[in-house]
Motif scaffolding. Structure first.
Motif, PDB file in Angstrom:
ATOM      1  N   TYR B  33      42.681  64.363  11.620  1.00 55.33           N
ATOM      2  CA  TYR B  33      42.024  65.654  11.496  1.00 55.33           C
ATOM      3  C   TYR B  33      42.731  66.645  12.413  1.00 55.33           C
ATOM      4  O   TYR B  33      43.197  66.294  13.495  1.00 55.33           O
ATOM      5  N   PHE B  35      42.339  70.626  14.168  1.00 57.67           N
ATOM      6  CA  PHE B  35      41.328  71.602  14.556  1.00 57.67           C
ATOM      7  C   PHE B  35      41.991  72.817  15.201  1.00 57.67           C
ATOM      8  O   PHE B  35      43.071  72.728  15.765  1.00 57.67           O
ATOM      9  N   TYR B  37      40.499  75.747  18.010  1.00 54.45           N
ATOM     10  CA  TYR B  37      39.423  76.232  18.853  1.00 54.45           C
ATOM     11  C   TYR B  37      39.850  77.544  19.503  1.00 54.45           C
ATOM     12  O   TYR B  37      41.022  77.747  19.798  1.00 54.45           O
ATOM     13  N   LEU B  45      34.790  76.816  24.733  1.00 53.77           N
ATOM     14  CA  LEU B  45      35.600  76.633  23.531  1.00 53.77           C
ATOM     15  C   LEU B  45      34.729  76.743  22.286  1.00 53.77           C
ATOM     16  O   LEU B  45      33.678  76.099  22.193  1.00 53.77           O
ATOM     17  N   PHE B  91      43.513  77.056  20.904  1.00 57.14           N
ATOM     18  CA  PHE B  91      44.003  75.691  21.011  1.00 57.14           C
ATOM     19  C   PHE B  91      44.013  75.029  19.644  1.00 57.14           C
ATOM     20  O   PHE B  91      43.045  75.119  18.878  1.00 57.14           O
ATOM     21  N   LEU B  95      43.005  64.791  15.934  1.00 53.48           N
ATOM     22  CA  LEU B  95      42.169  63.605  16.091  1.00 53.48           C
ATOM     23  C   LEU B  95      42.672  62.572  15.089  1.00 53.48           C
ATOM     24  O   LEU B  95      42.664  62.811  13.888  1.00 53.48           O
ATOM     25  N   VAL B  96      43.116  61.428  15.599  1.00 57.12           N
ATOM     26  CA  VAL B  96      43.671  60.403  14.732  1.00 57.12           C
ATOM     27  C   VAL B  96      42.618  59.351  14.440  1.00 57.12           C
ATOM     28  O   VAL B  96      41.894  58.915  15.334  1.00 57.12           O
ATOM     29  N   ALA B 102      38.617  60.926  20.703  1.00 53.73           N
ATOM     30  CA  ALA B 102      38.952  62.043  21.578  1.00 53.73           C
ATOM     31  C   ALA B 102      40.027  62.928  20.963  1.00 53.73           C
ATOM     32  O   ALA B 102      41.024  62.462  20.433  1.00 53.73           O
ATOM     33  N   LEU B 103      39.817  64.222  21.061  1.00 53.73           N
ATOM     34  CA  LEU B 103      40.785  65.205  20.590  1.00 53.73           C
ATOM     35  C   LEU B 103      41.993  65.278  21.508  1.00 53.73           C
ATOM     36  O   LEU B 103      41.863  65.198  22.721  1.00 53.73           O
ATOM     37  N   ILE B 104      43.155  65.437  20.899  1.00 53.30           N
ATOM     38  CA  ILE B 104      44.377  65.684  21.655  1.00 53.30           C
ATOM     39  C   ILE B 104      44.710  67.157  21.466  1.00 53.30           C
ATOM     40  O   ILE B 104      44.904  67.612  20.335  1.00 53.30           O
ATOM     41  N   PHE B 105      44.805  67.882  22.560  1.00 55.51           N
ATOM     42  CA  PHE B 105      45.004  69.323  22.501  1.00 55.51           C
ATOM     43  C   PHE B 105      46.448  69.718  22.765  1.00 55.51           C
ATOM     44  O   PHE B 105      47.164  69.064  23.524  1.00 55.51           O
ATOM     45  N   GLY B 106      46.845  70.827  22.145  1.00 58.21           N
ATOM     46  CA  GLY B 106      48.062  71.496  22.568  1.00 58.21           C
ATOM     47  C   GLY B 106      47.789  72.274  23.844  1.00 58.21           C
ATOM     48  O   GLY B 106      46.658  72.300  24.336  1.00 58.21           O
ATOM     49  N   LYS B 107      48.823  72.920  24.370  1.00 56.20           N
ATOM     50  CA  LYS B 107      48.656  73.623  25.635  1.00 56.20           C
ATOM     51  C   LYS B 107      48.039  75.005  25.483  1.00 56.20           C
ATOM     52  O   LYS B 107      47.750  75.663  26.473  1.00 56.20           O
TER      53      LYS B 107
END
Lengths: 116, 115
Positions: B33, B35, B37, B45, B91, B95-96, B102-107
């Motif tokens: 998925y 996302f 934000y 957020l 952001f 999400l794998v 847990a979401l993995i965010f870019g910077k």
């Protein structure tokens, strides 16, 4: 509406203090998360929990611990605060696991912690 | 490994300009998925959109639109006719399916819209 509430908006603590950051959600979500946000680094996952009394380390767990005694509450603990833990801390919650469509995370307003 | 890259650190535009925020993701999983934000100055957020990996249809919501292209592993976000209220940090997150919850965010990309 889902509400994620963090107990403090701003905190100032001294080096070496034990610090508790509290987070409460009101939508019966299974998953709760603690992220840390720093300029230029984005959000980094510290710990998360997918059930009561369950916890998993994220990317940067060192210097932190967590507690989840009740489903709605997830606490982040800084055992001995240090100046490099000065940051914005964001709590989030989500319902279910990835196979469901309810995977979006809802965030609290953040706690800006300064360690002096 | 999973990763999200937002190459644009800061963007400044004048009101009414269109602006595109880039997001490139990496994952070997086929089910995931994506996302976006928004984080306004207040700090909280705000969820904007979720896309699953099997749905490549572009989406439009008012002045916002998203372009998902699996061929280039990109999920770009365009704001049309930008407004001062669009000023925020944006952001992109991943999400794998098999990695947990847990979401993995870019910077993040800081967008400044001036009047």
């Amino acid at each position: 509406d889902v509400k994620v509430t963090q107990s403090s908006r701003y905190l100032v603590k001294r080096t070496g203090e034990k610090v508790f950051l509290e987070c409460v959600q009101d939508m019966d979500h299974e998953n709760m998360f603690w992220y840390r946000q720093d300029p230029g680094l984005g959000l980094r996952l510290i710990y998360f929990s997918y059930d009561v009394k369950m916890k998993e380390k994220g990317d940067i767990p060192e210097g932190y611990s967590v507690s989840r005694e009740k489903k709605e509450r997830f606490s982040l603990i800084l055992e001995s605060a240090s100046t490099n833990q000065t940051s914005m801390y964001l709590c989030a919650s989500s319902l279910g696991t990835a196979p469901t469509m309810n995977t979006e995370a809802f965030f609290g307003q953040g706690t800006r912690l300064t360690v002096v | 490994a999973q990763k999200v890259t937002q190459a644009q650190t800061e963007i400044s535009v004048v009101e009414k300009e269109d602006v595109t925020l880039d997001c490139v993701y990496e994952t070997r999983d086929t089910t995931y998925y994506l996302f976006w934000y928004k984080q306004p100055p207040s700090g909280e957020l705000v969820f904007l959109i979720r896309r699953n990996s099997f749905d490549e249809q572009n989406e439009i919501s008012g002045r916002y639109s998203w372009n998902f292209q699996k061929s280039t592993s990109s999920f770009n976000f365009t704001i049309t006719a930008s407004q001062v209220v669009d000023s925020a940090v944006y952001f992109c997150a991943l999400l794998v399916f098999w990695s947990g919850t847990a979401l993995i965010f870019g910077k993040g990309t800081t967008l400044s819209v001036s009047s």
